[in-house]
Design an enzyme around this catalytic site. Structure first.
Site, mmCIF file in Angstrom:
data_model
loop_
_atom_site.group_PDB
_atom_site.id
_atom_site.type_symbol
_atom_site.label_atom_id
_atom_site.label_comp_id
_atom_site.label_asym_id
_atom_site.label_seq_id
_atom_site.Cartn_x
_atom_site.Cartn_y
_atom_site.Cartn_z
ATOM 1 N N HIS A 228 0.713 -1.219 -0.062
ATOM 2 C CA HIS A 228 0.067 0.077 -0.134
ATOM 3 C C HIS A 228 0.838 1.288 -0.022
ATOM 4 O O HIS A 228 1.726 1.460 -0.857
ATOM 5 C CB HIS A 228 -0.948 -0.089 1.201
ATOM 6 C CG HIS A 228 -2.136 1.113 1.292
ATOM 7 N ND1 HIS A 228 -2.450 1.619 0.158
ATOM 8 C CD2 HIS A 228 -2.958 1.127 2.136
ATOM 9 C CE1 HIS A 228 -3.503 2.419 0.485
ATOM 10 N NE2 HIS A 228 -3.837 2.051 1.659
ATOM 11 N N HIS A 269 -2.722 -2.279 -9.735
ATOM 12 C CA HIS A 269 -3.679 -1.667 -8.830
ATOM 13 C C HIS A 269 -4.721 -2.554 -8.649
ATOM 14 O O HIS A 269 -5.127 -3.273 -9.614
ATOM 15 C CB HIS A 269 -4.070 -0.437 -9.307
ATOM 16 C CG HIS A 269 -4.583 0.313 -8.168
ATOM 17 N ND1 HIS A 269 -5.911 0.420 -8.060
ATOM 18 C CD2 HIS A 269 -4.170 1.536 -7.293
ATOM 19 C CE1 HIS A 269 -6.533 1.252 -7.270
ATOM 20 N NE2 HIS A 269 -5.372 1.936 -6.425
ATOM 21 N N ARG A 278 -3.004 9.714 -11.544
ATOM 22 C CA ARG A 278 -1.818 10.440 -10.467
ATOM 23 C C ARG A 278 -0.367 10.225 -11.074
ATOM 24 O O ARG A 278 0.412 11.036 -10.694
ATOM 25 C CB ARG A 278 -2.076 9.925 -9.132
ATOM 26 C CG ARG A 278 -3.566 9.979 -8.755
ATOM 27 C CD ARG A 278 -3.851 9.462 -7.413
ATOM 28 N NE ARG A 278 -3.861 8.192 -7.384
ATOM 29 C CZ ARG A 278 -3.875 7.105 -6.305
ATOM 30 N NH1 ARG A 278 -3.940 7.612 -5.039
ATOM 31 N NH2 ARG A 278 -3.831 5.778 -6.560
ATOM 32 N N ASP A 324 2.617 5.511 -6.832
ATOM 33 C CA ASP A 324 3.777 5.138 -6.166
ATOM 34 C C ASP A 324 5.181 5.361 -7.264
ATOM 35 O O ASP A 324 6.251 5.410 -6.760
ATOM 36 C CB ASP A 324 3.814 4.248 -5.334
ATOM 37 C CG ASP A 324 2.755 4.448 -4.355
ATOM 38 O OD1 ASP A 324 2.655 5.254 -3.523
ATOM 39 O OD2 ASP A 324 1.926 3.455 -4.011
ATOM 40 N N ARG A 350 -3.335 11.769 3.245
ATOM 41 C CA ARG A 350 -4.597 10.984 3.302
ATOM 42 C C ARG A 350 -5.426 11.357 4.501
ATOM 43 O O ARG A 350 -6.529 11.072 4.611
ATOM 44 C CB ARG A 350 -3.993 9.505 3.289
ATOM 45 C CG ARG A 350 -4.988 8.542 2.931
ATOM 46 C CD ARG A 350 -5.797 8.592 1.909
ATOM 47 N NE ARG A 350 -5.388 8.609 0.375
ATOM 48 C CZ ARG A 350 -5.265 7.564 -0.374
ATOM 49 N NH1 ARG A 350 -5.648 6.758 0.166
ATOM 50 N NH2 ARG A 350 -4.960 7.652 -1.395
HETATM 51 N N1 NMX Z 1 4.554 -7.113 -9.244
HETATM 52 C C1 NMX Z 1 4.740 -8.342 -9.469
HETATM 53 N N2 NMX Z 1 3.312 -9.225 -9.199
HETATM 54 C C2 NMX Z 1 2.271 -8.177 -9.149
HETATM 55 C C3 NMX Z 1 2.168 -7.105 -9.421
HETATM 56 C C4 NMX Z 1 3.442 -6.496 -9.442
HETATM 57 N N3 NMX Z 1 3.272 -5.112 -9.748
HETATM 58 N N4 NMX Z 1 0.877 -6.427 -9.248
HETATM 59 C C5 NMX Z 1 0.239 -7.669 -9.183
HETATM 60 N N5 NMX Z 1 0.938 -8.847 -8.892
HETATM 61 C C6 NMX Z 1 0.517 -10.101 -8.650
HETATM 62 C C7 NMX Z 1 -0.040 -10.372 -7.369
HETATM 63 O O1 NMX Z 1 0.804 -10.141 -6.283
HETATM 64 C C8 NMX Z 1 -1.033 -11.446 -7.444
HETATM 65 O O2 NMX Z 1 -0.314 -12.686 -7.449
HETATM 66 P P1 NMX Z 1 -0.709 -13.700 -6.548
HETATM 67 O O3 NMX Z 1 -2.189 -14.186 -7.294
HETATM 68 O O4 NMX Z 1 0.336 -14.833 -6.786
HETATM 69 O O5 NMX Z 1 -1.023 -13.341 -5.221
HETATM 70 C C9 NMX Z 1 -1.417 -11.331 -9.036
HETATM 71 O O6 NMX Z 1 -0.497 -10.734 -9.616
HETATM 72 C C10 NMX Z 1 -2.797 -10.782 -9.130
HETATM 73 O O7 NMX Z 1 -2.962 -9.397 -8.503
HETATM 74 P P2 NMX Z 1 -3.884 -8.429 -9.140
HETATM 75 O O8 NMX Z 1 -5.104 -8.793 -9.087
HETATM 76 O O9 NMX Z 1 -3.293 -7.948 -10.323
HETATM 77 O O10 NMX Z 1 -3.746 -7.355 -8.127
HETATM 78 P P3 NMX Z 1 -4.087 -7.180 -6.546
HETATM 79 O O11 NMX Z 1 -5.201 -6.350 -6.580
HETATM 80 O O12 NMX Z 1 -3.888 -8.179 -5.946
HETATM 81 O O13 NMX Z 1 -2.869 -6.004 -5.911
HETATM 82 C C11 NMX Z 1 -1.295 -4.484 -5.551
HETATM 83 C C12 NMX Z 1 -2.775 -4.769 -6.262
HETATM 84 C C13 NMX Z 1 -1.153 -2.873 -5.948
HETATM 85 C C14 NMX Z 1 -1.155 -4.997 -4.414
HETATM 86 C C15 NMX Z 1 -0.186 -5.096 -6.752
HETATM 87 O O14 NMX Z 1 -0.425 -4.654 -8.079
HETATM 88 C C16 NMX Z 1 1.226 -4.835 -6.333
HETATM 89 O O15 NMX Z 1 1.570 -5.646 -5.390
HETATM 90 N N6 NMX Z 1 1.769 -3.797 -6.781
HETATM 91 C C17 NMX Z 1 3.321 -3.483 -6.450
HETATM 92 C C18 NMX Z 1 3.403 -2.941 -5.228
HETATM 93 C C19 NMX Z 1 2.604 -1.600 -5.229
HETATM 94 O O16 NMX Z 1 3.298 -0.701 -6.013
HETATM 95 N N7 NMX Z 1 1.732 -1.006 -4.397
HETATM 96 C C20 NMX Z 1 1.410 0.405 -4.362
HETATM 97 C C21 NMX Z 1 -0.244 0.448 -4.986
HETATM 98 C C22 NMX Z 1 -0.794 1.792 -4.700
HETATM 99 N N8 NMX Z 1 -1.024 2.155 -3.439
HETATM 100 O O17 NMX Z 1 -0.195 3.352 -2.989
HETATM 101 O O18 NMX Z 1 -1.511 1.687 -2.602
HETATM 102 C C1 MLT Z 2 -4.445 4.434 -2.634
HETATM 103 O O1 MLT Z 2 -4.051 5.441 -3.122
HETATM 104 O O2 MLT Z 2 -5.069 4.179 -1.639
HETATM 105 C C2 MLT Z 2 -3.813 3.228 -3.563
HETATM 106 O O3 MLT Z 2 -4.148 3.597 -4.847
HETATM 107 C C3 MLT Z 2 -4.351 1.831 -3.242
HETATM 108 C C4 MLT Z 2 -6.157 1.663 -3.421
HETATM 109 O O4 MLT Z 2 -6.768 2.516 -3.916
HETATM 110 O O5 MLT Z 2 -6.526 0.641 -3.281
#
Ligand code: NMX
Ligand code: MLT
Length: 389
Positions: A228, A269, A278, A324, A350
């Site tokens: 996150h 995401h 953003r 991010d 936030r």
């Molecule tokens: N790199 C590697 N693996 C990924 C990534 C990524 N950037 N994005 C998704 N996946 C994987 C995820 O871990 C999951 O694997 P598994 O089924 O083995 O658990 C699979 O792909 C399906 O994930 P999604 O449905 O595409 O995404 P989900 O909604 O579960 O997760 C995030 C969303 C944001 C947690 C994920 O994309 C991620 O881990 N991104 C990298 C971390 C990041 O940049 N987070 C910031 C998000 C914004 N914020 O500020 O909160």
């Molecule tokens: C946020 O700004 O909180 C992130 O993009 C994560 C989300 O919306 O799930």
């Protein structure tokens, strides 16, 4: 069938254990996120708001309308009046271990502010916190960096961002560029619909009638995870360890990370299906202000190649840049060279959205009765009825 009975989602077993993804749980009055266009605050797409005065956008989230000139001025005066903090908070910060993450310091700072808060009013406490955050942020950074607290120098009448920039008084910093980048960062990060983890957590804790500060601390702790809010710290660490914007080298690095089963920070995401606006706004700002910055060049290369690489992995639903990707490099450019501080800026911004949403859930929704205590249902697994005999 009346509106109240409208079916929003037919729930099946495949909706279990997926982090409530796509499951509607309530209504949100401050913002919504669409997969294609990203976040809108009270109906305005974020790109239309990015350059507005930070206080006006806070006003929008709290009042659901942008302020007139008079309202804007009155609101800034109100925040300025609320922008003082008890000096005892400084003493508490001085006792914290330097090894602790700045997000932990922020949580303890907010909890401490709550202990000195005499009011029992969600709205007033939320606005007080918004007004106090620049001071708390500057204190945390100054005390951690051994630069001493300077509470007496606080001038809340300068506005949220300028007071922070002045109080921090980072050696060598260009106050004007710092204020511009922080103001945009602040507006972009204030809110992101009702269901992001930190906002959801804050509202859930508030539903048990824990006060505004305790609820906000829970939200900040939720934000502190690397999937996150702490992804902004992780992204800059990642960018720094790549060290080059050469496409082949960057690609090799990214593929090695994926092989090692590590996330590619700054991409993906839960809701968005296109590049997060953003991220687009921050990329544009970086292009204007610091196109030759080494980290920005690496970020641009990442943005050129990572979506294609992630698209090769079928389970990843969104291979595009998220909020991010760029923010850490911009913060680094204006003098915040330690990535561990970046999530505190996200948390600072936030507090506005989470505060406004907590007020709505506690004082406005259900004709002012508020949302009852959160209590979702879990289905038993691996547990047969048993007897002690
Ligand atoms: N790199 C590697 N693996 C990924 C990534 C990524 N950037 N994005 C998704 N996946 C994987 C995820 O871990 C999951 O694997 P598994 O089924 O083995 O658990 C699979 O792909 C399906 O994930 P999604 O449905 O595409 O995404 P989900 O909604 O579960 O997760 C995030 C969303 C944001 C947690 C994920 O994309 C991620 O881990 N991104 C990298 C971390 C990041 O940049 N987070 C910031 C998000 C914004 N914020 O500020 O909160
Ligand atoms: C946020 O700004 O909180 C992130 O993009 C994560 C989300 O919306 O799930």
């Amino acid at each position: 069938m009346g509106d109240d009975d409208e079916i929003l989602l037919e729930l099946t077993k495949k909706h279990l254990n997926i982090g409530l993804r796509g499951v509607p749980v309530g209504t949100c009055r401050t913002s919504f996120v669409t997969p294609e266009q990203g976040v809108h605050y009270c109906g305005y797409p974020i790109k239309d708001l990015a350059e507005l005065r930070a206080e006006d956008v806070v006003y929008l989230l709290f009042h659901k309308e942008l302020p007139t000139l008079d309202q804007s001025e009155a609101f800034r005066r109100e925040l300025s009046k609320r922008g003082t903090i008890n000096p005892a908070v400084v003493d508490v910060l001085h006792t914290l271990p330097i090894e602790g993450h700045p997000m932990h310091w922020l949580s303890i700072g907010i909890q401490t502010l709550g202990m000195y808060c005499k009011e029992d009013d969600w709205r007033s406490n939320a606005l007080n916190l918004v007004a106090q955050m620049p001071i708390l942020m500057a204190l945390i950074m100054r005390i951690r960096e051994g630069r001493g607290a300077n509470l007496e120098a606080s001038q809340p009448e300068l506005g949220l961002i300028k007071n922070f920039v002045n109080l921090l008084n980072l050696p060598g910093a260009d106050h004007e560029i710092m204020s511009k980048i922080l103001s945009t960062f602040f507006v972009l990060h204030m809110d992101h619909g009702g269901g992001n983890l930190s906002t959801f957590t804050g509202k859930a804790v508030a539903s048990g009638h824990a006060g505004l500060h305790s609820s906000m601390v829970a939200a900040m702790n939720a934000l502190s995870g690397p999937l996150h809010g702490r992804a902004n710290q992780a992204t800059l660490e990642f960018v720094k360890s790549i060290g080059t914007d050469n496409k082949e080298d960057v690609e090799k690095f990214v593929r090695a990370e994926l092989m090692a089963k590590r996330p590619i920070f700054g991409f993906g995401h839960a809701v968005l299906r296109k590049e997060d606006p953003r991220a687009t706004i921050q990329l544009k700002l970086a292009k204007e202000l610091c196109p030759e910055d080494k980290n920005i060049k690496i970020v641009q290369t990442l943005n050129e190649i990572v979506p294609t690489i992630l698209s090769e992995i079928p389970k990843i639903t969104n291979p595009n840049a998220n909020v991010d990707l760029v923010s850490g490099s911009l913060l680094n450019y204006i003098g915040f060279t330690k990535p561990e501080y970046y999530t505190t800026f996200f948390g600072w911004a936030r507090t506005a959205g989470i505060g406004a949403q907590i007020i709505d859930e506690r004082m406005v929704l259900r004709e002012g009765k508020g949302v009852p205590i959160y209590r979702p249902k879990y289905i038993a697994e691996g547990q047969k009825l048993r007897r002690l005999d």
